[in-house]
Write an enzyme that holds these catalytic residues in place. Structure first.
Site, PDB file in Angstrom:
ATOM      1  N   ARG A 111      51.032  72.056  28.209  1.00 40.40           N
ATOM      2  CA  ARG A 111      51.196  71.005  29.206  1.00 40.40           C
ATOM      3  C   ARG A 111      52.658  70.622  29.376  1.00 40.40           C
ATOM      4  O   ARG A 111      53.162  70.522  30.473  1.00 40.40           O
ATOM      5  CB  ARG A 111      50.385  69.779  28.776  1.00 40.40           C
ATOM      6  CG  ARG A 111      50.662  68.550  29.611  1.00 40.40           C
ATOM      7  CD  ARG A 111      49.573  67.523  29.425  1.00 40.40           C
ATOM      8  NE  ARG A 111      48.267  68.158  29.538  1.00 40.40           N
ATOM      9  CZ  ARG A 111      47.179  67.767  28.881  1.00 40.40           C
ATOM     10  NH1 ARG A 111      47.225  66.731  28.081  1.00 40.40           N
ATOM     11  NH2 ARG A 111      46.043  68.402  29.042  1.00 40.40           N
ATOM     12  N   TYR A 112      53.320  70.375  28.264  1.00 41.50           N
ATOM     13  CA  TYR A 112      54.739  70.016  28.297  1.00 41.50           C
ATOM     14  C   TYR A 112      55.540  71.291  28.040  1.00 41.50           C
ATOM     15  O   TYR A 112      55.088  72.160  27.299  1.00 41.50           O
ATOM     16  CB  TYR A 112      55.039  69.010  27.192  1.00 41.50           C
ATOM     17  CG  TYR A 112      54.224  67.746  27.262  1.00 41.50           C
ATOM     18  CD1 TYR A 112      54.538  66.752  28.188  1.00 41.50           C
ATOM     19  CD2 TYR A 112      53.135  67.544  26.424  1.00 41.50           C
ATOM     20  CE1 TYR A 112      53.797  65.584  28.247  1.00 41.50           C
ATOM     21  CE2 TYR A 112      52.396  66.377  26.480  1.00 41.50           C
ATOM     22  CZ  TYR A 112      52.727  65.399  27.390  1.00 41.50           C
ATOM     23  OH  TYR A 112      51.992  64.243  27.447  1.00 41.50           O
ATOM     24  N   ARG A 115      56.156  72.184  24.137  1.00 41.09           N
ATOM     25  CA  ARG A 115      55.106  72.068  23.118  1.00 41.09           C
ATOM     26  C   ARG A 115      53.831  72.756  23.569  1.00 41.09           C
ATOM     27  O   ARG A 115      53.473  72.669  24.740  1.00 41.09           O
ATOM     28  CB  ARG A 115      54.719  70.585  22.935  1.00 41.09           C
ATOM     29  CG  ARG A 115      55.702  69.756  22.203  1.00 41.09           C
ATOM     30  CD  ARG A 115      55.543  68.272  22.560  1.00 41.09           C
ATOM     31  NE  ARG A 115      56.245  67.961  23.789  1.00 41.09           N
ATOM     32  CZ  ARG A 115      56.205  66.784  24.408  1.00 41.09           C
ATOM     33  NH1 ARG A 115      55.469  65.800  23.926  1.00 41.09           N
ATOM     34  NH2 ARG A 115      56.878  66.600  25.509  1.00 41.09           N
ATOM     35  N   CYS A 124      34.570  69.915  11.909  1.00 41.78           N
ATOM     36  CA  CYS A 124      35.179  68.703  11.369  1.00 41.78           C
ATOM     37  C   CYS A 124      34.356  68.241  10.170  1.00 41.78           C
ATOM     38  O   CYS A 124      33.153  68.483  10.105  1.00 41.78           O
ATOM     39  CB  CYS A 124      35.197  67.583  12.398  1.00 41.78           C
ATOM     40  SG  CYS A 124      36.382  67.889  13.703  1.00 41.78           S
ATOM     41  N   CYS A 128      33.369  62.341  14.589  1.00 37.53           N
ATOM     42  CA  CYS A 128      33.658  60.972  15.019  1.00 37.53           C
ATOM     43  C   CYS A 128      33.015  60.748  16.373  1.00 37.53           C
ATOM     44  O   CYS A 128      33.138  61.579  17.276  1.00 37.53           O
ATOM     45  CB  CYS A 128      35.160  60.762  15.124  1.00 37.53           C
ATOM     46  SG  CYS A 128      36.017  61.319  13.637  1.00 37.53           S
ATOM     47  N   CYS A 131      35.238  60.952  19.563  1.00 37.25           N
ATOM     48  CA  CYS A 131      36.157  62.097  19.653  1.00 37.25           C
ATOM     49  C   CYS A 131      36.452  62.503  21.095  1.00 37.25           C
ATOM     50  O   CYS A 131      35.548  62.662  21.911  1.00 37.25           O
ATOM     51  CB  CYS A 131      35.579  63.302  18.922  1.00 37.25           C
ATOM     52  SG  CYS A 131      36.700  64.704  18.949  1.00 37.25           S
ATOM     53  N   ARG A 133      37.418  65.344  21.948  1.00 39.76           N
ATOM     54  CA  ARG A 133      37.004  66.747  22.152  1.00 39.76           C
ATOM     55  C   ARG A 133      35.520  66.940  21.868  1.00 39.76           C
ATOM     56  O   ARG A 133      35.085  68.008  21.454  1.00 39.76           O
ATOM     57  CB  ARG A 133      37.845  67.697  21.284  1.00 39.76           C
ATOM     58  CG  ARG A 133      39.285  67.690  21.682  1.00 39.76           C
ATOM     59  CD  ARG A 133      40.051  68.979  21.464  1.00 39.76           C
ATOM     60  NE  ARG A 133      41.414  68.726  21.881  1.00 39.76           N
ATOM     61  CZ  ARG A 133      42.395  68.396  21.033  1.00 39.76           C
ATOM     62  NH1 ARG A 133      42.176  68.402  19.741  1.00 39.76           N
ATOM     63  NH2 ARG A 133      43.601  68.109  21.494  1.00 39.76           N
ATOM     64  N   ASP A 293      40.207  57.820  25.968  1.00 34.08           N
ATOM     65  CA  ASP A 293      40.103  58.629  27.192  1.00 34.08           C
ATOM     66  C   ASP A 293      38.692  58.546  27.789  1.00 34.08           C
ATOM     67  O   ASP A 293      37.736  58.280  27.076  1.00 34.08           O
ATOM     68  CB  ASP A 293      40.440  60.094  26.869  1.00 34.08           C
ATOM     69  CG  ASP A 293      41.892  60.264  26.449  1.00 34.08           C
ATOM     70  OD1 ASP A 293      42.761  59.650  27.088  1.00 34.08           O
ATOM     71  OD2 ASP A 293      42.157  60.994  25.475  1.00 34.08           O
ATOM     72  N   ASP A 330      46.548  58.601  28.377  1.00 30.44           N
ATOM     73  CA  ASP A 330      46.691  60.004  28.739  1.00 30.44           C
ATOM     74  C   ASP A 330      46.131  60.114  30.157  1.00 30.44           C
ATOM     75  O   ASP A 330      44.986  59.745  30.405  1.00 30.44           O
ATOM     76  CB  ASP A 330      45.900  60.878  27.754  1.00 30.44           C
ATOM     77  CG  ASP A 330      46.686  62.096  27.327  1.00 30.44           C
ATOM     78  OD1 ASP A 330      47.336  62.702  28.205  1.00 30.44           O
ATOM     79  OD2 ASP A 330      46.647  62.445  26.136  1.00 30.44           O
ATOM     80  N   LYS A 337      50.945  62.048  28.886  1.00 32.91           N
ATOM     81  CA  LYS A 337      50.849  60.708  28.313  1.00 32.91           C
ATOM     82  C   LYS A 337      51.831  59.754  28.984  1.00 32.91           C
ATOM     83  O   LYS A 337      52.944  60.145  29.307  1.00 32.91           O
ATOM     84  CB  LYS A 337      51.172  60.768  26.816  1.00 32.91           C
ATOM     85  CG  LYS A 337      50.198  61.634  26.013  1.00 32.91           C
ATOM     86  CD  LYS A 337      50.653  61.733  24.567  1.00 32.91           C
ATOM     87  CE  LYS A 337      49.708  62.562  23.713  1.00 32.91           C
ATOM     88  NZ  LYS A 337      49.632  63.976  24.102  1.00 32.91           N
TER      89      LYS A 337
HETATM   90  C1  LIG Z   1      49.464  64.924  23.222  1.00 29.74           C
HETATM   91  C2  LIG Z   1      49.729  66.314  23.516  1.00 29.74           C
HETATM   92  C3  LIG Z   1      50.845  66.980  22.984  1.00 29.74           C
HETATM   93  C4  LIG Z   1      51.815  66.313  22.038  1.00 29.74           C
HETATM   94  O1  LIG Z   1      52.483  65.224  22.556  1.00 29.74           O
HETATM   95  P1  LIG Z   1      53.469  64.405  21.603  1.00 29.74           P
HETATM   96  O2  LIG Z   1      53.862  63.213  22.386  1.00 29.74           O
HETATM   97  O3  LIG Z   1      54.611  65.317  21.321  1.00 29.74           O
HETATM   98  O4  LIG Z   1      52.725  64.103  20.367  1.00 29.74           O
HETATM   99  C5  LIG Z   1      51.050  68.278  23.332  1.00 29.74           C
HETATM  100  N1  LIG Z   1      50.201  68.929  24.169  1.00 29.74           N
HETATM  101  C6  LIG Z   1      49.126  68.329  24.680  1.00 29.74           C
HETATM  102  C7  LIG Z   1      48.238  69.103  25.582  1.00 29.74           C
HETATM  103  C8  LIG Z   1      48.838  67.007  24.374  1.00 29.74           C
HETATM  104  O5  LIG Z   1      47.746  66.420  24.881  1.00 29.74           O
HETATM  105  S1  SF4 Z   2      38.454  62.743  16.076  1.00 25.51           S
HETATM  106 FE1  SF4 Z   2      37.317  64.576  16.737  1.00 25.51          FE
HETATM  107  S2  SF4 Z   2      38.601  66.301  16.117  1.00 25.51           S
HETATM  108 FE2  SF4 Z   2      39.288  64.506  14.963  1.00 25.51          FE
HETATM  109  S3  SF4 Z   2      38.142  64.594  13.044  1.00 25.51           S
HETATM  110 FE3  SF4 Z   2      37.006  63.276  14.429  1.00 25.51          FE
HETATM  111  S4  SF4 Z   2      35.533  64.619  15.405  1.00 25.51           S
HETATM  112 FE4  SF4 Z   2      37.093  65.920  14.479  1.00 25.51          FE
END
Ligand SMILES: *Cc1c(COP(=O)(O)O)cnc(C)c1O
Ligand code: SF4
Length: 371
Positions: A111-112, A115, A124, A128, A131, A133, A293, A330, A337
């Site tokens: 995305r960035y 990174r 996991c 959670c 979560c 995801r 989110d 986000d 973000k």
């Molecule tokens: C949050 C995130 C990051 C990391 O962002 P930081 O501000 O550096 O912690 C990198 N890639 C994606 C897709 C993200 O959602």
């Molecule tokens: S927040 Fe989601 S990815 Fe993180 S430990 Fe919990 S269930 Fe796993």
């Protein structure tokens, strides 16, 4: 130690301190959970109705932190499913992949410019309920194959702008030591990658993972590595989690915390300042406080942006700036973000500002550039 072993005083010290034992003995069914804790009707229904969609797993350690008398216990709310997760409204308003993480290369999000995010497993220690995801959990407990990891590595090698690789999941530190080392070794073959970060909640959910010196040896060998973890409530900071953090820090691995603002768990200025104080005491920097989110199945955890701003405003002046996380949302659609701050500029005329101080005093201040 007695507090730590609630429900499990028959288990030997050796087993209790073993990560493998904690994972092997995760509570995964309604019948099993009922043996330890009287369930609320909405929890029983929740476990039945989320089956196959959003799985249940709780380590004995994390379960032992729950006060069985308290229906609003913050650990309970994070770990035990409730029917609201599959409520029509919570489902309809949410998006499984609100942040558009899924892209061309399975598991990789770029995305960035500098990174990338690698999602290497769906496993996991605890699932959670909030979560972001959740969408991946109905796939079962699977980790990326070496071939899939190689595809991600190839992508990173071809993109010289990538300096920072964030390895997440699921929980990447639940992978076998062999696989963790394989991933690290391959990433370290790429010259332009400077830092590697692990997003792991194991210090919170199964801190025993870090009592394994072989894991720590591997992490130390591929330095510089950073760990992002996910404490949401001061109750999660225990003797064992503190010990895990200490062992990580002694290997030269800094630990940052990324909390999520969750209704009924930590949407309270007093709770959040307590969390920050406890984190600083164990030398973990509160880095982010994320607004929850709009994830399908987790919408009921959302509160307002005003609440988040109120918490941040409350902290200023009551705790060191080191203890104040960046509050962020986000953006949907994977737009990144955005940090949010309470407004401290009441008015501005030319270079003369009226600021509001931490104690609420209005202060006039002219800030001129000296020519
Ligand atoms: C949050 C995130 C990051 C990391 O962002 P930081 O501000 O550096 O912690 C990198 N890639 C994606 C897709 C993200 O959602
Ligand atoms: S927040 Fe989601 S990815 Fe993180 S430990 Fe919990 S269930 Fe796993």
């Amino acid at each position: 130690m007695i507090f730590m072993r609630r429900f499990f005083d028959h288990v030997s010290e050796k087993d209790w301190l073993s990560y493998e034992w904690q994972i092997r003995n995760r509570i995964r069914t309604l019948e099993d959970l009922k043996k330890f804790i009287p369930l609320l009707p909405e929890e029983e229904e929740g476990i039945k109705r989320t089956k196959g969609l959003y799985p249940l797993a709780i380590t004995p350690y994390y379960l032992s932190l729950i006060d069985p008398e308290d229906p609003n216990d913050p650990i309970r709310i994070q770990a035990i499913p409730r029917a609201v997760e599959v409520d029509e409204k919570v489902q309809a308003d949410g998006d499984p992949d609100a942040l558009r993480e899924e892209g061309e290369i399975p598991g990789l999000t770029h995305r960035y410019p500098d990174r990338v995010l690698m999602v290497v497993t769906t496993f996991c220690a605890v699932y959670c309920r909030h979560c972001m995801r959740k969408r991946i959990f109905s796939q079962g407990e699977v980790s990326r194959t070496k071939e899939e990891i190689d595809r991600m590595i190839d992508y990173i090698r071809k993109h010289e702008e990538v300096r920072d690789v964030l390895i997440s999941g699921g929980d990447p530190l639940t992978l076998s030591l062999e696989k963790i080392e394989y991933i690290l070794k391959r990433i370290r073959e790429i010259d332009h990658v400077e830092i590697i970060r692990f997003g792991t909640r194991l210090p919170v959910l199964a801190p025993q993972r870090f009592f394994n010196d072989r894991l720590l040896d591997i992490l130390e060998r591929y330095s510089p590595i950073w760990i992002n973890t996910h404490f949401n409530h001061p109750k999660e900071i225990t003797e064992l989690s503190e010990e895990a953090i200490d062992r990580i820090l002694r290997r030269g691995i800094p630990v940052n915390n990324q909390a999520v603002l969750l209704k009924g768990v930590n949407d309270d200025p007093e709770v959040m300042i307590q969390l920050s104080r406890s984190l600083l005491r164990i030398k973990v920097k509160p880095q982010y406080l994320f607004h929850c989110d709009p994830i399908k199945g987790a919408m009921h955890f959302r509160t307002t942006v005003e609440k988040g701003l109120e918490i941040i405003r409350f902290m200023r002046g009551r705790i060191s700036g080191m203890g104040i996380p960046t509050y962020a949302v986000d953006l949907p659609g994977g737009k990144g973000k955005v940090p949010l701050l309470p407004n401290y500029v009441v008015s501005k005329k030319g270079n003369t500002f009226i600021f509001e101080s931490f104690s609420g005093e209005l202060v006039e201040y002219t800030i001129d550039e000296v020519a």
